[in-house]
Design a protein around this motif. Structure first.
Motif, PDB file in Angstrom:
ATOM      1  N   ASP A   1      12.956  22.039 107.196  1.00  0.00           N
ATOM      2  CA  ASP A   1      13.593  23.014 106.864  1.00  0.00           C
ATOM      3  C   ASP A   1      12.824  23.478 105.090  1.00  0.00           C
ATOM      4  N   ALA A   2      11.739  23.627 105.138  1.00  0.00           N
ATOM      5  CA  ALA A   2      11.195  24.378 103.908  1.00  0.00           C
ATOM      6  C   ALA A   2      10.861  25.442 103.567  1.00  0.00           C
ATOM      7  N   GLU A   3      10.928  25.215 102.344  1.00  0.00           N
ATOM      8  CA  GLU A   3      10.789  26.602 101.044  1.00  0.00           C
ATOM      9  C   GLU A   3       9.871  26.565 100.174  1.00  0.00           C
ATOM     10  N   LEU A   4       8.900  27.597 100.341  1.00  0.00           N
ATOM     11  CA  LEU A   4       7.598  27.294  99.301  1.00  0.00           C
ATOM     12  C   LEU A   4       7.337  28.379  98.538  1.00  0.00           C
ATOM     13  N   ASP A   5       7.444  28.683  96.920  1.00  0.00           N
ATOM     14  CA  ASP A   5       7.678  29.847  96.155  1.00  0.00           C
ATOM     15  C   ASP A   5       6.722  29.637  95.086  1.00  0.00           C
ATOM     16  N   ILE A   6       5.936  30.193  95.079  1.00  0.00           N
ATOM     17  CA  ILE A   6       4.651  30.364  93.935  1.00  0.00           C
ATOM     18  C   ILE A   6       5.429  31.530  92.917  1.00  0.00           C
ATOM     19  N   HIS A   7       4.772  31.701  91.648  1.00  0.00           N
ATOM     20  CA  HIS A   7       4.615  32.121  90.681  1.00  0.00           C
ATOM     21  C   HIS A   7       3.836  32.100  89.726  1.00  0.00           C
ATOM     22  N   ILE A   8       3.715  33.145  89.517  1.00  0.00           N
ATOM     23  CA  ILE A   8       2.491  33.775  87.448  1.00  0.00           C
ATOM     24  C   ILE A   8       3.384  33.501  86.606  1.00  0.00           C
ATOM     25  N   VAL A   9       2.875  33.041  85.784  1.00  0.00           N
ATOM     26  CA  VAL A   9       3.801  32.216  85.132  1.00  0.00           C
ATOM     27  C   VAL A   9       3.463  33.394  83.480  1.00  0.00           C
ATOM     28  N   LYS A  10       1.960  33.142  83.365  1.00  0.00           N
ATOM     29  CA  LYS A  10       1.164  34.144  82.709  1.00  0.00           C
ATOM     30  C   LYS A  10      -0.239  33.871  82.881  1.00  0.00           C
ATOM     31  N   ALA A  11      -0.666  35.588  82.339  1.00  0.00           N
ATOM     32  CA  ALA A  11      -2.414  35.079  82.667  1.00  0.00           C
ATOM     33  C   ALA A  11      -2.534  36.333  81.701  1.00  0.00           C
ATOM     34  N   TYR A  12      -3.404  35.254  81.019  1.00  0.00           N
ATOM     35  CA  TYR A  12      -4.602  35.808  79.493  1.00  0.00           C
ATOM     36  C   TYR A  12      -5.868  35.973  80.227  1.00  0.00           C
ATOM     37  N   TYR A  13      -6.573  36.076  78.900  1.00  0.00           N
ATOM     38  CA  TYR A  13      -8.010  35.537  78.197  1.00  0.00           C
ATOM     39  C   TYR A  13      -8.218  34.504  77.183  1.00  0.00           C
ATOM     40  N   MET A  14      -9.463  34.439  77.249  1.00  0.00           N
ATOM     41  CA  MET A  14      -9.983  33.312  76.208  1.00  0.00           C
ATOM     42  C   MET A  14     -11.390  32.898  76.611  1.00  0.00           C
ATOM     43  N   ASP A  15     -11.745  32.455  75.500  1.00  0.00           N
ATOM     44  CA  ASP A  15     -12.979  31.753  75.342  1.00  0.00           C
ATOM     45  C   ASP A  15     -13.271  30.647  76.071  1.00  0.00           C
ATOM     46  N   PHE A  16     -12.659  30.125  77.144  1.00  0.00           N
ATOM     47  CA  PHE A  16     -11.969  28.518  77.777  1.00  0.00           C
ATOM     48  C   PHE A  16     -13.507  27.915  77.818  1.00  0.00           C
ATOM     49  N   ASP A  17     -13.796  28.012  78.277  1.00  0.00           N
ATOM     50  CA  ASP A  17     -16.052  27.712  77.824  1.00  0.00           C
ATOM     51  C   ASP A  17     -16.599  27.651  77.013  1.00  0.00           C
ATOM     52  N   ASN A  18     -16.174  27.882  76.013  1.00  0.00           N
ATOM     53  CA  ASN A  18     -16.959  27.725  74.010  1.00  0.00           C
ATOM     54  C   ASN A  18     -18.379  28.484  74.425  1.00  0.00           C
ATOM     55  N   SER A  19     -18.294  29.934  74.963  1.00  0.00           N
ATOM     56  CA  SER A  19     -19.327  30.228  75.133  1.00  0.00           C
ATOM     57  C   SER A  19     -19.446  31.387  73.690  1.00  0.00           C
ATOM     58  N   GLY A  20     -18.821  31.289  73.103  1.00  0.00           N
ATOM     59  CA  GLY A  20     -18.882  32.291  72.052  1.00  0.00           C
ATOM     60  C   GLY A  20     -18.094  33.779  71.809  1.00  0.00           C
ATOM     61  N   LEU A  21     -17.301  33.724  73.462  1.00  0.00           N
ATOM     62  CA  LEU A  21     -17.050  35.283  74.325  1.00  0.00           C
ATOM     63  C   LEU A  21     -15.664  35.245  74.590  1.00  0.00           C
ATOM     64  N   GLU A  22     -14.880  35.444  74.566  1.00  0.00           N
ATOM     65  CA  GLU A  22     -13.467  35.738  75.288  1.00  0.00           C
ATOM     66  C   GLU A  22     -13.839  36.869  76.721  1.00  0.00           C
ATOM     67  N   ASN A  23     -14.229  35.956  77.504  1.00  0.00           N
ATOM     68  CA  ASN A  23     -14.322  35.978  79.122  1.00  0.00           C
ATOM     69  C   ASN A  23     -14.033  35.838  80.406  1.00  0.00           C
ATOM     70  N   ASP A  24     -12.906  34.497  79.785  1.00  0.00           N
ATOM     71  CA  ASP A  24     -12.636  33.589  80.744  1.00  0.00           C
ATOM     72  C   ASP A  24     -10.890  33.633  81.030  1.00  0.00           C
ATOM     73  N   ILE A  25     -10.732  34.514  81.751  1.00  0.00           N
ATOM     74  CA  ILE A  25      -9.174  34.574  82.503  1.00  0.00           C
ATOM     75  C   ILE A  25      -8.590  33.132  82.977  1.00  0.00           C
ATOM     76  N   VAL A  26      -7.586  33.144  82.335  1.00  0.00           N
ATOM     77  CA  VAL A  26      -6.900  31.787  82.662  1.00  0.00           C
ATOM     78  C   VAL A  26      -5.386  32.203  83.369  1.00  0.00           C
ATOM     79  N   VAL A  27      -4.863  32.061  84.342  1.00  0.00           N
ATOM     80  CA  VAL A  27      -4.019  32.206  85.005  1.00  0.00           C
ATOM     81  C   VAL A  27      -2.322  31.054  85.601  1.00  0.00           C
ATOM     82  N   GLU A  28      -1.630  31.282  84.978  1.00  0.00           N
ATOM     83  CA  GLU A  28      -0.775  29.534  84.734  1.00  0.00           C
ATOM     84  C   GLU A  28       0.142  30.056  85.883  1.00  0.00           C
ATOM     85  N   PHE A  29       0.403  29.152  86.817  1.00  0.00           N
ATOM     86  CA  PHE A  29       1.229  29.545  87.572  1.00  0.00           C
ATOM     87  C   PHE A  29       2.325  28.103  88.379  1.00  0.00           C
TER      88      PHE A  29
END
Length: 160
Positions: free
Chosen positions: A32-60
């Motif tokens: 007897d189980a239930e699973l829930d997935i919730h995307i908290v926020k999605a945004y862009y940033m320069d995650f890989d330090n390439s100089g461009l904000e073209n990396d998408i981050v999805v927190e869930f």
């Protein structure tokens, strides 16, 4: 082939089919189980330090509700994830990942490196399932990162 062999094959096939159906029912029905997935926020940033904000981050968040007798403290479940990102151009990236679940609540982050290549509305979705328990969850999000293209190969990472 004589009639006795035909009857044996028919009986064997029916028996295996019935056994398969009953096994699946027991596997999914005992927990007897239930699973829930919730995307908290999605945004862009320069995650890989390439100089461009073209990396998408999805927190869930992943939440698993179950009877404690079904999930001992030392157990690990495998969550199968299918994540999708659709660009404003209509180009869609679909990735299949696996995530270990060792507790009832888990925070995680997907990073789509070099995916935000144009302006417009992006769509992301996460579908998770635990096959052993026969449970599935889904969430989606629409957002608008400005992005930029440095022509690096798109890739994805899962952090948790």
């Amino acid at each position: 082939m004589n009639n006795n062999k035909k009857i044996k094959y028919l009986f064997g096939t029916v028996f295996l089919f019935a056994l398969t159906i009953s096994s699946v029912g027991v596997l999914a029905g005992d927990v007897d189980a239930e699973l829930d997935i919730h995307i908290v926020k999605a945004y862009y940033m320069d995650f890989d330090n390439s100089g461009l904000e073209n990396d998408i981050v999805v927190e869930f968040e992943v939440e698993l509700y179950f009877d404690n007798d079904d999930f001992p403290d030392t157990a690990t479940l495998i969550l199968d994830l299918e994540v999708e990102l659709t660009l404003p151009s209509g180009l869609a990236y679909v990735y299949k990942l696996k995530m270990k679940i060792t507790k009832e609540e888990t925070e995680a982050m997907l990073v789509y490196f070099n995916h935000a290549t144009g302006s417009g509305w992006y769509k992301t979705s996460i579908r998770g399932s635990i096959s052993a328990w026969g449970i599935t969850a889904y969430d989606r999000c629409v957002f608008d990162p400005p992005g930029g293209d440095d022509e690096d190969i798109p890739r994805i990472c899962l952090y948790y």
